[in-house]
Design a protein around this motif. Structure first.
Motif, PDB file in Angstrom:
ATOM      1  N   ARG A 105     -10.150  -7.384   3.671  1.00 30.64           N
ATOM      2  CA  ARG A 105      -9.099  -7.199   2.654  1.00 30.64           C
ATOM      3  C   ARG A 105      -7.735  -7.459   3.294  1.00 30.64           C
ATOM      4  O   ARG A 105      -7.545  -7.212   4.494  1.00 30.64           O
ATOM      5  CB  ARG A 105      -9.150  -5.793   2.039  1.00 30.64           C
ATOM      6  N   THR A 134       0.832  -1.208   0.000  1.00 33.80           N
ATOM      7  CA  THR A 134       0.000   0.000   0.000  1.00 33.80           C
ATOM      8  C   THR A 134       0.866   1.258   0.000  1.00 33.80           C
ATOM      9  O   THR A 134       0.536   2.244  -0.640  1.00 33.80           O
ATOM     10  CB  THR A 134      -0.904   0.005   1.258  1.00 33.80           C
ATOM     11  N   HIS A 186      -5.901  10.101   6.641  1.00 31.64           N
ATOM     12  CA  HIS A 186      -4.840  10.334   5.666  1.00 31.64           C
ATOM     13  C   HIS A 186      -5.457  11.005   4.439  1.00 31.64           C
ATOM     14  O   HIS A 186      -6.243  10.407   3.735  1.00 31.64           O
ATOM     15  CB  HIS A 186      -4.278   8.957   5.268  1.00 31.64           C
ATOM     16  N   ASP A 193       1.731  11.647   8.710  1.00 30.48           N
ATOM     17  CA  ASP A 193       0.935  11.847   7.491  1.00 30.48           C
ATOM     18  C   ASP A 193      -0.551  11.618   7.718  1.00 30.48           C
ATOM     19  O   ASP A 193      -1.355  11.741   6.801  1.00 30.48           O
ATOM     20  CB  ASP A 193       1.461  11.018   6.297  1.00 30.48           C
ATOM     21  N   ARG A 194      -0.934  11.267   8.957  1.00 33.11           N
ATOM     22  CA  ARG A 194      -2.364  11.116   9.256  1.00 33.11           C
ATOM     23  C   ARG A 194      -2.717  11.933  10.483  1.00 33.11           C
ATOM     24  O   ARG A 194      -1.876  12.111  11.380  1.00 33.11           O
ATOM     25  CB  ARG A 194      -2.697   9.683   9.643  1.00 33.11           C
ATOM     26  N   GLU A 223       0.750  -4.504   6.821  1.00 29.96           N
ATOM     27  CA  GLU A 223       0.982  -5.405   7.956  1.00 29.96           C
ATOM     28  C   GLU A 223       0.630  -6.824   7.509  1.00 29.96           C
ATOM     29  O   GLU A 223      -0.184  -6.997   6.602  1.00 29.96           O
ATOM     30  CB  GLU A 223       0.072  -5.028   9.143  1.00 29.96           C
ATOM     31  N   SER A 256       5.712   4.337   9.025  1.00 31.86           N
ATOM     32  CA  SER A 256       4.532   5.128   9.386  1.00 31.86           C
ATOM     33  C   SER A 256       3.806   4.612  10.644  1.00 31.86           C
ATOM     34  O   SER A 256       4.346   4.685  11.733  1.00 31.86           O
ATOM     35  CB  SER A 256       3.605   5.178   8.182  1.00 31.86           C
ATOM     36  N   GLY A 306      -5.312   3.124   0.115  1.00 34.71           N
ATOM     37  CA  GLY A 306      -3.975   3.574  -0.290  1.00 34.71           C
ATOM     38  C   GLY A 306      -4.101   4.953  -0.913  1.00 34.71           C
ATOM     39  O   GLY A 306      -4.806   5.106  -1.916  1.00 34.71           O
ATOM     40  N   ARG A 347      -7.566  -7.332   7.296  1.00 38.09           N
ATOM     41  CA  ARG A 347      -8.400  -6.346   8.007  1.00 38.09           C
ATOM     42  C   ARG A 347      -9.871  -6.676   7.789  1.00 38.09           C
ATOM     43  O   ARG A 347     -10.281  -7.045   6.679  1.00 38.09           O
ATOM     44  CB  ARG A 347      -8.143  -4.943   7.477  1.00 38.09           C
ATOM     45  N   ASP A 371       0.120  10.227  13.298  1.00 41.24           N
ATOM     46  CA  ASP A 371       0.714   8.892  13.351  1.00 41.24           C
ATOM     47  C   ASP A 371       2.240   9.032  13.342  1.00 41.24           C
ATOM     48  O   ASP A 371       2.766  10.148  13.392  1.00 41.24           O
ATOM     49  CB  ASP A 371       0.185   7.979  12.222  1.00 41.24           C
ATOM     50  N   ARG A 386       7.218  -2.878   3.635  1.00 41.57           N
ATOM     51  CA  ARG A 386       7.201  -2.802   5.104  1.00 41.57           C
ATOM     52  C   ARG A 386       7.326  -4.184   5.710  1.00 41.57           C
ATOM     53  O   ARG A 386       6.607  -5.102   5.313  1.00 41.57           O
ATOM     54  CB  ARG A 386       5.877  -2.196   5.591  1.00 41.57           C
TER      55      ARG A 386
HETATM   56  C1  G16 Z   1      -0.604   3.537   4.737  1.00 39.79           C
HETATM   57  C2  G16 Z   1      -1.206   4.114   3.473  1.00 39.79           C
HETATM   58  C3  G16 Z   1      -2.663   4.410   3.679  1.00 39.79           C
HETATM   59  C4  G16 Z   1      -3.380   3.164   4.161  1.00 39.79           C
HETATM   60  C5  G16 Z   1      -2.667   2.548   5.368  1.00 39.79           C
HETATM   61  C6  G16 Z   1      -3.224   1.198   5.739  1.00 39.79           C
HETATM   62  O1  G16 Z   1      -0.720   4.475   5.762  1.00 39.79           O
HETATM   63  O2  G16 Z   1      -0.490   5.277   3.130  1.00 39.79           O
HETATM   64  O3  G16 Z   1      -3.199   4.878   2.475  1.00 39.79           O
HETATM   65  O4  G16 Z   1      -4.694   3.457   4.512  1.00 39.79           O
HETATM   66  O5  G16 Z   1      -1.308   2.373   5.074  1.00 39.79           O
HETATM   67  O6  G16 Z   1      -3.051   0.331   4.645  1.00 39.79           O
HETATM   68  P1  G16 Z   1      -3.379  -1.219   4.747  1.00 39.79           P
HETATM   69  O7  G16 Z   1      -4.798  -1.295   5.214  1.00 39.79           O
HETATM   70  O8  G16 Z   1      -3.188  -1.726   3.349  1.00 39.79           O
HETATM   71  O9  G16 Z   1      -2.456  -1.801   5.759  1.00 39.79           O
HETATM   72  P2  G16 Z   1       0.537   4.854   6.664  1.00 39.79           P
HETATM   73  O10 G16 Z   1       0.062   5.981   7.502  1.00 39.79           O
HETATM   74  O11 G16 Z   1       0.903   3.631   7.422  1.00 39.79           O
HETATM   75  O12 G16 Z   1       1.572   5.254   5.648  1.00 39.79           O
END
Ligand code: G16
Length: 540
Positions: A496, A25, A374, A280-281, A501, A64, A352, A505, A276, A29
């Motif tokens: 999804r 996304t 975000h 960015d959030r 991580e 993040s 994303g 979810r 966060d 990570r």
């Molecule tokens: C990142 C993305 C976001 C997304 C979040 C969770 O946030 O930039 O757009 O909503 O991950 O993504 P997922 O549900 O696929 O784990 P951040 O703040 O961690 O960079």
């Protein structure tokens, strides 16, 4: 490019055997100790991308919202936006190449993407405050230098600041000065100009408590706060001196647990917000006089901003087209309110910000926010020029409205969702409209909802369609969800695989908190049973 030197250095950043990672996304990570080779290789890739686009490319080392032990890396494209999808594929190929194939994969990418290897390359780097980030960003630098690229290491930055730097550099300073000082000045000037017109200007009536998630936001806000102290006084909490990054605090914790972070002192009706780990959030919240916790998430932020921008456009008599972009996590009440009460078109994309950002570019004014806080607002060049022209031509109240729009354009970080910029926008709007946090919260009532995580052996067994609202595989999962949803009123649920991580979810909403909790739990059990759950089965 000296391929032999690359091979030699690559061996110093060896890939752990069998490790396969995806550009997810928001980049790669995983646990920090598995990322050294990825960092080195992303240094190599950033050089190729820079040569191909003849522009400065950004590399941000951060995970993040993830736990402190994780880390990650993402590339930032020339206008400060996320890496183009075709290059995400190149990134995945390069990250997963076996040692002996690195040279070949680099040449393949160069050929497929028509990279002129003779071009110069320039890369800028930023990193968050994780203990692993400094060493990992050195590996990025190793990749850049061995492949002949030039670089500037900004050191500690918020993610949106790095996006801003890339945007500034590739517009030759038109977007702003590519320094933290330039960022502070641009945003603070716009904020102070805007709030001068507020009812309570000058007496510092704006005050806010900020939970910095023990991350980079604390450092940067501390540096920046004197620039805007004329308009807003802030108190910082969870600044990283004692607690762990994102642990029991920060925007992701507050949003997913629907409770305040630890380490912040809250008085009834006091306005608070959380960033966060890489700022960015942002989400807002308060306790009411009866001690009930109220969360104001990205959906309500989008609603506040949309209504303010619509009012200003009405005032100046301009009918620029506005669109709001959300994801499947958007609360059903927010979508209804935006469409039915505010009469703005709403679009749903996959999770994303890269997907939301892309959709938002289709409008004169594209407002995008994920429920997790975000997001930002994008203004087309036509919209910016029109507003600038009107602020010179119009008179009195209309001119004032056009000026406000001009300042608000400068206040948004149009390269990426940005907690600091969004915070200043929100504070300015609340001040200008004379709204309390309770009045903002009362725009509509969220449908009760619950988010859960389920651990499975391989989260990729779940695939989805319809902007992630329907599961395609494994067989039987969507039917099971449909049957569970039918049991509750005003209900909706989807699942999804996370792209940040190693979990699946689950999201559910319904007419009461008990129903939302129970639906989320039942869906989690279905995921556990049908998608290869590991460990203990989900407990109610
Ligand atoms: C990142 C993305 C976001 C997304 C979040 C969770 O946030 O930039 O757009 O909503 O991950 O993504 P997922 O549900 O696929 O784990 P951040 O703040 O961690 O960079």
């Amino acid at each position: 490019m000296d391929l032999d030197a690359i091979t030699k250095h690559s061996a110093l950043h060896a890939k752990p055997s069998g490790l396969i990672l995806q550009y997810g996304t928001a980049g790669f990570r995983t646990k920090a100790e598995h990322l050294d080779h990825v960092m080195f290789r992303m240094g190599l890739l950033a050089v190729l991308r820079s040569k191909q686009t003849k522009s400065t490319i950004g590399v941000m080392v951060t995970a993040s919202h993830n736990p402190e032990e994780d880390n990650g890396v993402k590339l930032v494209d020339p206008l400060g936006e996320m890496l183009a999808p075709s290059w995400e594929e190149h990134a995945t190929c390069l990250a997963n190449a076996e040692e002996q194939d690195v040279q070949r994969v680099l040449l393949d990418i160069s050929e497929k993407a028509a990279v002129d290897l003779q071009q110069d390359a320039f890369v800028v780097i930023g990193r968050d405050t994780r203990p692993s980030s400094e060493k990992l960003s050195q590996s990025v630098i190793d990749g850049i230098t061995v492949s002949g690229g030039q670089f500037h290491d900004y050191g500690l930055l918020t993610t949106p600041q790095l996006h801003y730097m890339v945007y500034c550099r590739n517009t030759q300073g038109q977007y702003g000065q590519a320094t933290t000082e330039g960022y502070y000045q641009k945003l603070s000037k716009a904020f102070v100009e805007l709030t001068k017109q507020a009812f309570c200007s000058g007496d510092k009536c704006l005050s806010l408590k900020v939970d910095c998630a023990n991350g980079i936001g604390a450092l940067k806000l501390r540096e920046m706060k004197n620039y805007f102290s004329e308009g807003l006084s802030i108190q910082l909490f969870n600044v990283g001196t004692t607690g762990k990054l994102n642990h029991l605090c920060g925007a992701d914790f507050v949003k997913s647990h629907q409770k305040p972070p630890q380490g912040i002192e809250m008085e009834p009706n006091e306005r608070c917000c959380s960033f966060d780990g890489d700022a960015d959030r942002i989400v807002y919240y308060y306790y009411d006089a009866d001690g009930h916790f109220h969360l104001i998430d990205g959906d309500k932020i989008a609603t506040l901003i949309s209504s303010f921008l619509k009012e200003l456009l009405l005032e100046i008599g301009e009918s620029l087209n506005i669109g709001v972009v959300q994801t499947a996590y958007a609360n059903g009440s927010s979508t209804r309110y935006l469409e039915e009460v505010m009469k703005v078109p709403v679009y749903c994309t996959k999770t994303g910000v890269k997907h939301l950002h892309h959709k938002a570019q289709e409008f004169d004014i594209g407002i995008y926010f994920e429920a997790n806080g975000h997001g930002t607002v994008l203004f087309s060049k036509t919209a910016e020029m029109k507003i600038k022209q009107l602020s010179e031509e119009l008179e009195d109240k209309k001119r004032k409205a056009a000026k406000m729009l001009e300042n608000i354009i400068d206040l948004f970080n149009q390269a990426a969702g940005d907690a600091i910029s969004d915070m200043l926008v929100i504070e300015a709007i609340l001040a200008l409209k004379g709204l309390t946090v309770q009045q903002w919260d009362a725009l509509y009532t969220d449908l009760p909802n619950r988010q859960l995580k389920v651990k499975v052996a391989d989260r990729q067994v779940i695939s989805t369609t319809d902007a992630e609202r329907k599961a395609v595989t494994p067989p039987g999962l969507q039917e099971a969800i449909d049957n569970l949803v039918k049991k509750y009123k005003l209900s909706r649920a989807f699942v999804r695989p996370s792209g940040t991580e190693d979990i699946v979810r689950v999201y559910a909403e319904a007419d009461s908190q008990e129903s939302a909790d129970s639906l989320a739990h039942e869906v989690s059990v279905a995921v556990f049973q049908l998608a290869g759950g590991v460990g203990e089965s989900p407990q109610p």
